[in-house]
Design an enzyme around this catalytic site. Structure first.
Site, PDB file in Angstrom:
ATOM      1  N   TYR A   1      52.148  54.428  54.682  1.00 34.24           N
ATOM      2  CA  TYR A   1      51.390  53.213  54.362  1.00 34.24           C
ATOM      3  C   TYR A   1      51.753  52.073  55.310  1.00 34.24           C
ATOM      4  CZ  TYR A   1      49.714  55.039  49.866  1.00 34.24           C
ATOM      5  OH  TYR A   1      49.090  55.773  48.891  1.00 34.24           O
TER       6      TYR A   1
ATOM      7  N   ASP B   1      43.798  52.407  45.525  1.00 29.73           N
ATOM      8  CA  ASP B   1      43.187  51.493  44.560  1.00 29.73           C
ATOM      9  C   ASP B   1      41.972  50.787  45.149  1.00 29.73           C
ATOM     10  OD1 ASP B   1      45.272  52.067  42.775  1.00 29.73           O
ATOM     11  OD2 ASP B   1      46.542  50.513  43.671  1.00 29.73           O
TER      12      ASP B   1
END
Length: 437
Positions: free
Chosen positions: A214, A143
């Site tokens: 992540y 994002d």
């Protein structure tokens, strides 16, 4: 004849007699001073120059001369070159970009992919700016604001070698230096680190990825890191994550089950920690939603059991309304692929050193800014860390969200179910189609 000579001739002509008498004998200009004549000449020049549809004579002649000397531009002929399928590994800092993926509509900031594809097209490695023309695929979509340390794309590019030569590693030194060429054109906060010249058969950057790793960075101030680690461990395994993502009807997702391989809180340096998360695949905004709930547990606003309750869709069938964690601290740290050979740049190579220095300079710049900001904070009057009678919800950005009274997650208003969101989108699409037809 020069422009000035033509101009003088134009000035004289109206005032010559049929017998071509000298200008001094018949012209009103005979008694004019030199300065007056020059001023009149400039006035006439301006009138002649700016006639509609005409260029200045000097400009017209220079442009004509330039056009004669200019070589006609030729389209780059991709048919004269072979193509080869490669994979590229790269890293980027996300806060200057509107996410990774190219968008259909214009965005306030450029996207990382948009910048990379422009560079690929500029050096004629791909024939256009359309990703479909060269079978472009990405590993993990990030994002706006999110960074990546090991992102991967796969695509077809121009090659110096024939298909037969491409299969032999001995010819690799003759191939286009993809990494160095792209790093010359890319900004300092996007760096290509390696290339795979022969990905495995059937390779696709998205579908061949075994897992995505992540990391979400945070400062431990005001947080019980031990409780957060207990809660993080509850994410491990396969669960329905519909309460930990953004529900988007346009995607028409019906399966929210995702497998989490590892989830834990680990120390980084000093007072900084990170939520270290490995999974096969993730939903939109999933990591930031998971982190928002871990912050609530770490602040003591929710019990560790909140995570189990939110994963139980029978107990919590509809997503409670809450704010996601900030985007800036999130990093796509790594992507794992089977049997892929990466060729990194020679660290002793001049070009590698040159672009490495650029990254070092960028890093130093951010360190200096952080140090200056710290001094800025220290010289200002200290303020209370907590607001009397109010609660500041930690969102990872240092500011958080201030609420008068905290409402427990499972008592909050809830969103529509995933099924209703999907059906509403389909209804809008049908209505629009019927209106157009």
């Amino acid at each position: 004849m020069s422009f000035w000579q033509r101009l003088m001739r134009a000035v004289e002509k109206p005032f010559r007699t049929k017998q071509s008498m000298p200008i001094a004998e018949s012209s009103k200009y005979a008694d004019w001073s030199k300065e007056q004549l020059v001023e009149r000449l400039l006035q006439l020049e301006n009138e002649i120059t700016y006639q509609p549809g005409k260029l200045k004579p000097s400009l017209a002649s220079s442009e004509t001369k330039a056009s004669k000397n200019r070589k006609p531009s030729r389209e780059f002929d991709f048919s004269k070159y072979s193509r080869r399928f490669i994979a590229l590994k790269f890293a980027y800092l996300g806060w200057n970009y509107n996410g990774l993926a190219v968008q259909k509509e214009p965005t306030p900031l450029p996207t990382v992919e948009g910048v990379i594809i422009e560079a690929l097209n500029k050096c004629k490695l791909v024939p256009s700016l359309d990703p479909h023309d060269f079978r472009f695929s990405r590993c993990g979509r990030t994002d706006k604001g999110v960074s990546a340390m090991s992102q991967v794309i796969s695509l077809f590019v121009r090659s110096n070698l024939s298909e037969e030569e491409q299969s032999d590693p001995k010819n690799d030194s003759k191939e286009i230096q993809y990494v160095n060429i792209l790093n010359q054109l890319l900004p300092e906060d996007i760096r290509v680190s390696a290339v795979s010249l022969r990905p495995p058969k059937g390779f696709d950057a998205r579908f061949s990825c075994q897992y995505r790793h992540y990391r979400y960075l945070f400062h431990k101030d005001g947080l019980d890191v031990g409780r957060m680690d207990q809660a993080a461990a509850l994410f491990k395994g396969e669960h329905d994550f519909r309460n930990f993502c953004k529900l988007d009807g346009s995607k028409q997702i019906t399966n929210y089950a995702r497998n989490i391989i590892s989830a834990k809180i680990i120390p980084l340096s000093g007072d900084f920690y990170c939520f270290d998360l490995i999974g096969s695949a993730f939903l939109w905004h999933q990591v930031r939603c998971m982190m928002a709930n871990l912050f609530l547990v770490g602040q003591g606003l929710e019990n560790v059991s909140l995570i189990s309750d939110m994963l139980d869709v029978d107990k919590t069938p509809r997503k409670p309304i809450y704010d996601m964690a900030s985007d800036i601290p999130l990093i796509l740290y790594d992507c794992k692929f089977p049997d892929i050979e990466w060729v990194e740049t020679n660290v002793d190579d001049y070009k590698a050193i040159k672009y490495g220095k650029a990254v070092s300079a960028l890093t130093l710049s951010y360190h200096l800014k952080a140090t200056v900001a710290q001094i800025f904070k220290e010289v200002l009057p200290s303020t209370a860390t907590e607001l009397s009678g109010k609660t500041r919800i930690n969102l990872g950005d240092g500011k958080g969200k201030v609420v008068t009274s905290y409402e427990k997650m499972l008592k909050r208003n809830v969103m529509e179910t995933a099924e209703v969101v999907n059906e509403k989108f389909r209804h809008r699409k049908r209505t629009k189609f019927e209106a157009q037809n």
